[in-house]
Every structure is written in structure tokens, then in C-alpha cells.
Design an enzyme around this catalytic site. Structure first.
Site, short mmCIF file in Angstrom:
data_model
loop_
_atom_site.label_atom_id
_atom_site.label_comp_id
_atom_site.label_asym_id
_atom_site.label_seq_id
_atom_site.Cartn_x
_atom_site.Cartn_y
_atom_site.Cartn_z
N GLY A 61 0.83 -1.20 0.00
CA GLY A 61 0.00 0.00 0.00
C GLY A 61 0.86 1.24 0.00
O GLY A 61 2.05 1.19 0.34
N GLY A 230 -16.56 -5.52 -28.50
CA GLY A 230 -15.23 -5.75 -27.94
C GLY A 230 -15.26 -6.92 -26.97
O GLY A 230 -16.32 -7.45 -26.63
N ASP A 232 -14.58 -7.24 -23.65
CA ASP A 232 -15.16 -7.12 -22.31
C ASP A 232 -16.69 -7.15 -22.34
O ASP A 232 -17.32 -7.90 -21.59
CB ASP A 232 -14.65 -5.83 -21.65
CG ASP A 232 -13.14 -5.75 -21.59
OD1 ASP A 232 -12.51 -6.83 -21.55
OD2 ASP A 232 -12.59 -4.64 -21.62
N SER A 234 -18.57 -8.23 -24.69
CA SER A 234 -19.04 -9.51 -25.25
C SER A 234 -19.03 -10.61 -24.19
O SER A 234 -19.94 -11.45 -24.15
CB SER A 234 -18.17 -9.92 -26.44
OG SER A 234 -18.32 -9.01 -27.51
#
Length: 534
Positions: A61, A230, A232, A234
Site C-alpha cells: 500500500g 469488444g 469485455d 461480449s
């Protein structure tokens, strides 16, 4: 319902302290066929106990553990009897929580470092000296009671520590990144030697889990999805089809700026292969009128984006009128979209890199609940999921493509003639480089985007050049070929294509594309250039 509830009886929880690499840790665990998921760093020990994890990993982090507002971890986590592995901030927060100390040395450590291993279960089967990836300024000075130092570097006296009795292991370096030479072996040692887990998770498990989650969340309600064709969107469409069938409406807005053959391919897949309500919006003429004479790239983007949502919401409102009210909007947001925006769902601790590109301009009076089933996954995982869902390879391995489409690969104003030239040239580029990548895959057995072409396309500049065809001079348009190697699009290098491949592309474009008489190859890396031209 948590994704882990059905994924596997064993699971690894990754505590998110805001690391840019947080989801990558979960990814590396899944690569070893063990299910993992992200949870907020401020989760309580009681909440963890209810989730019955097999192991816990504490991420890195950006904060300093000695800062007043530093993210903390519930100390009771370490008393659950669950094995714990911590990286970077997870290493330091473990130290200070359990009674050790963290100080601010004069010299930080960033990038590759040589690790000197003194022993310990994490390093079994790895060399005494090995390269690891560091990114820290704070460092552990005194280990907590019961811990021993397992490794160090010339700068960092406690680069790894362990309490074998309590099965708590931490490293200052990042095993999850590929720059750490034996990082995956270290993670494997923790999962299989320390935690005694089994390799029992696969993408097929994920398909079943995500289908059940999608179905449970939606219930009897309806979902609408902006389907671009595209990868994603799809994959989300295929997942929704599997989960809820015709409760999902896929809206495909055809702005006329897609690559050659793509609208037909998308319609065929989602009308014949998947059982969804598919709406093909033919907006080509409206877009052509709006874009006529527009040359400024950002203005093109604004026009295309604004009109897209007008077209999309017109369909949504029509569905309401037809008595099919829609509660949910599904999106193909993937994990890099989330991390780059800082819009984390797992605690919100990450630093913002760029604005989230999937923000939606809802019109007045219109709102949906969002479903983003891919927001924990990377692009190559999404492709793998698409194959498991039955999407054809030509969609799963489709080239990255900007939302404004070919409008920003045509420099200057967009018109019908230029679109036709670019579509035909681009189809040849993709056909030849698809074949080139396939040959590399057959030779190597892997689809390595850093050694094959990651993205490739044609650009049409707003100029003409002189040429000779037959016995006549021509004054036609050049085509610019762009082909890059990359793993994440953050940086990219131009692809070192064989001369015979370049030659074939050039000769085919000049011979087969009316209006083109020259081909140029862009050999500029990113940075200083971008992958796209506009």
C-alpha cells in the site's frame, strides 16, 4: 453472495491496503489454481472467521505505517490460526501490530535488489542470493517476539521474517510481480507447503460461480448492456445470456465506424449462438451527419460519445414504454479500469492514476443499478473466461479498439470514401498479422503479447502522395501501419516484424485498396508517442 461461496471450499483472502498490485496478488494465486478474492483491509476478525479462509495475504500500500491515518489491521486476525502472508505494507503492519518497530532509513529501495536468504519455509527450493522487486522507504527494524529474520538486502535488514509456529510470513519485497525472480515459487511454497492447499480451482469453476451470482443478483428483473463487440462487453453479454437469457437486452449501437465485417460478426454471434434480446441500432447516417467536416480529435470523441448514449438511452426508454422496465445496467469494466481510476470497491485506498473512462452521463430521470462482473479480472483472464463461455476466438482475441472507432484513425474529417479506404486497408493488416501471430503461437506454444504483436491497425492521414501505377502517375492516400508489442498498454514498443511480412502487407494494400498508393510503418515506442494517433 461472495464469489468465494461457491468457488471452492478453500480460498485465499487478499487484504487490500491500496496497493496498485493488490488484485495482481489474487491473480497470482488463481494462476496456481487456488481461488482467491479481495477484501477490505479494515475487515474484522469475526467477519474473516465467518468466511472460513484457508489463508490470508496482506497486500502492499502507498501509506506509511507510522502515519496518523495509516490503514490498520484487526490484531485478532493473527490469532485466528489461519496462515498469514504479508508483502511490503503488509510486512510492516504485521511488524508494528505484533510489537515490532518500523523506521525511516536514510535510503529507500526501489526496483531490483539482491536478496540474501537466511532460511525459512518461503524460500525452500530457491537460491541463497536472488533478485527481488522492492518499492519502499520505511523498513522493519525490530521483529516482533517469536519472529526470526528470514532474508535481508544490503539496504533492508529485515527483508523477510517469519513466525513458523503461528504460520505468519512476511516480505518487504513484492513476490507477486514478475521482476521478483522466484516470486511465484515463494507464493507456491506458502500455499502448498505451509497452508497444505490443493490445486482445485479453474476457469470452469469461475463460470459456474459467476453465472449463479449474476442470476441471484438480478432475480426476475431486467438488464440492459451496451454491447460494443469488444472483448469485455461480449464476455458480459455471454455471461448474462447463460445466467438470465432474454431478461438481458444487448444494445449494439452501430455508428458506422467499426472495422470491416465486425457489425455482421457481432449480430451473428449474439442472435444465433446466445439466447439474449439483441437490438441492432443502425445509427450510421446520424453519425455521418454529425461528424461531417469535424477535424479536431477531441470534438470527434465528444460527438461520438454523446450520440452513443443518446442512442442507447432511447432504446432503454423504449423498453420502459413497451412494459419491460430495466433495473440493471451491465458493464464490461475490468480491473485495470478500477485501479487506474482509484475507484476501488475494496476500501478505496488506492491512489488515482487517471479518470475512470466508464463513467456514464445518465440523462435526467434515468438511473440503473450497475452490474460489473469482470471488475476483479485482468484482460487475459477475461479472454480465458470468454472461451470458457463459448465465445468464438475471433471475438475473444479481438484487437483492442477505441470507443470512437475508426474516426480517430482517420486524421482530419471523416467521410464515406475515407472510411472505405481505411476499412479495407485495416482488414488486410489484421488478416496478415493475425496469421503472423498464429505462426508464432504454433512455434512457441504460447500467446506472448510481449513477443508477438499485441495491437495492430491502419491509420489514414489527411494527406495524399504521388505514385506510379502501370504507366500513370497517381495522387492517392498513404496508409500508416501501426503494430506494437506490449503487455498492458501502459508502455509499448513497435513490433519488429519480418521484412517479408511488411512487404506482403504493403503490396496487398496498394494492389487491393482503391485510393491507396503507399504504406508507411510507424516505429515509435510509447512513450514518447501513444499507441493510437489521435
Amino acid at each position: 453472495m461472495s464469489a468465494s461461496s461457491q468457488a471452492s471450499a478453500q480460498k485465499v483472502l487478499v487484504f487490500d491496503f491500496g496497493a496498485q498490485y493488490g488484485q495482481l496478488i489474487a491473480r497470482r494465486v488463481r494462476d496456481l489454481h487456488v481461488y482467491s478474492e479481495i477484501v477490505p483491509c479494515d475487515i474484522t476478525a469475526e467477519e474473516v472467521r465467518e468466511m472460513s479462509p484457508s489463508a490470508i495475504i496482506l497486500s502492499g500500500g502507498p501509506a506509511s505505517v507510522n502515519a496518523e491515518d495509516a490503514p490498520l489491521v484487526d490484531p485478532a486476525i493473527y490469532e485466528l490460526g489461519v496462515p498469514v502472508l504479508g508483502f511490503c505494507y503488509g510486512h510492516q503492519i504485521t511488524a508494528v501490530t505484533l510489537g515490532g518497530t518500523v523506521f525511516h532509513p536514510e535510503v529507500g529501495e526501489y526496483g531490483p535488489a539482491t536478496l540474501h536468504v537466511e532460511g525459512g519455509a518461503l524460500f525452500e527450493g530457491t537460491p541463497t542470493d536472488q533478485t527481488v522487486w522492492m518499492s519502499h522507504f520505511d523498513a522493519v527494524r525490530d521483529v516482533p517476539e517469536g519472529f526470526t529474520v528470514a532474508a535481508s538486502t544490503d539496504v533492508c535488514p529485515v527483508a523477510a521474517m517469519e513466525n513458523a509456529e503461528k504460520r505468519i510470513y512476511t516480505t518487504q519485497f513484492h513476490p507477486e510481480v514478475k521482476h521478483t525472480e522466484f516470486g511465484q515459487q515463494i507464493l507456491s511454497n506458502f500455499l502448498f507447503n505451509v497452508c497444505k492447499l490443493e490445486k482445485n480451482w479453474s476457469m470452469d469453476n469461475l463460470v459456474e460461480t459467476m453465472t449463479a451470482e449474476f442470476r441471484e443478483k438480478v432475480g426476475e428483473d431486467r438488464v440492459i448492456l451496451a454491447l460494443s463487440g469488444g472483448v469485455d462487453s461480449s464476455v458480459v453479454a455471454a455471461l448474462g445470456a447463460r445466467a438470465i437469457g432474454k431478461q438481458m437486452t444487448c444494445v449494439f449501437v452501430n455508428h458506422g465506424l467499426l472495422r470491416k465485417g465486425e457489425p455482421e460478426q457481432v449480430e451473428e454471434v449474439f442472435t444465433k449462438q446466445f439466447d439474449v434480446d439483441f437490438i441492432h441500432v443502425h445509427a450510421e447516417d446520424r453519425y455521418a451527419e454529425l461528424l461531417a467536416g469535424v477535424t479536431e480529435p477531441e470534438q470527434k470523441r465528444r460527438i461520438i460519445g454523446t450520440q452513443f448514449w443518446k442512442e442507447f438511452f432511447a432504446v432503454a426508454q423504449q423498453l420502459e414504454t413497451d412494459g419491460k422496465p430495466v433495473k440493471y445496467l451491465a458493464q464490461g469494466t475490468i480491473y485495470p479500469d478500477i485501479i487506474e481510476s482509484g475507484a476501488r470497491k475494496t476500501g478505496g485506498k488506492a491512489s488515482t492514476i487517471k479518470s475512470h473512462h466508464n463513467l456514464i452521463p445518465f440523462p435526467d430521470g434515468v438511473s440503473f443499478d450497475l452490474i460489473e462482473p469482470l471488475d476483479h479480472f485482468f484482460k487475459d483472464e477475461v479472454r480465458e473466461l470468454g472461451l470458457a463461455l463459448g465465445l468464438p476466438a475471433h471475438i475473444v482475441y479481438r484487437q483492442p479498439f477505441p470507443g470512437p472507432g475508426l474516426a480517430i484513425r482517420i486524421i482530419g474529417a471523416v467521410d464515406k470514401e475515407k472510411l472505405e479506404i481505411l476499412k479495407n486497408a485495416d482488414a488486410i493488416v489484421r488478416e496478415e498479422l493475425d496469421a503472423y501471430n498464429e505462426r508464432l503461437f504454433e512455434e512457441t506454444g504460447e500467446r506472448n503479447s510481449e513477443h508477438s504483436c499485441w495491437q495492430y491497425f491502419a491509420v489514414l492521414p489527411d494527406i495524399k502522395s504521388v505514385g506510379v501505377m502501370g504507366d500513370e502517375r497517381t495522387y492517392l492516400r498513404p496508409i500508416i501501419l501501426r503494430a506494437v508489442e506490449s503487455s498492458d498498454a501502459m508502455t509499448a514498443d513497435w513490433a519488429k516484424l519480418p521484412y517479408e511480412v511488411l512487404g506482403k502487407i504493403s503490396s496487398r494494400i496498394v494492389a487491393e485498396v482503391p485510393g491507396a498508393n503507399r504504406v508507411c510503418y510507424d516505429i515509435t515506442p510509447k512513450p514518447p508517442s501513444t499507441i493510437e494517433w489521435e
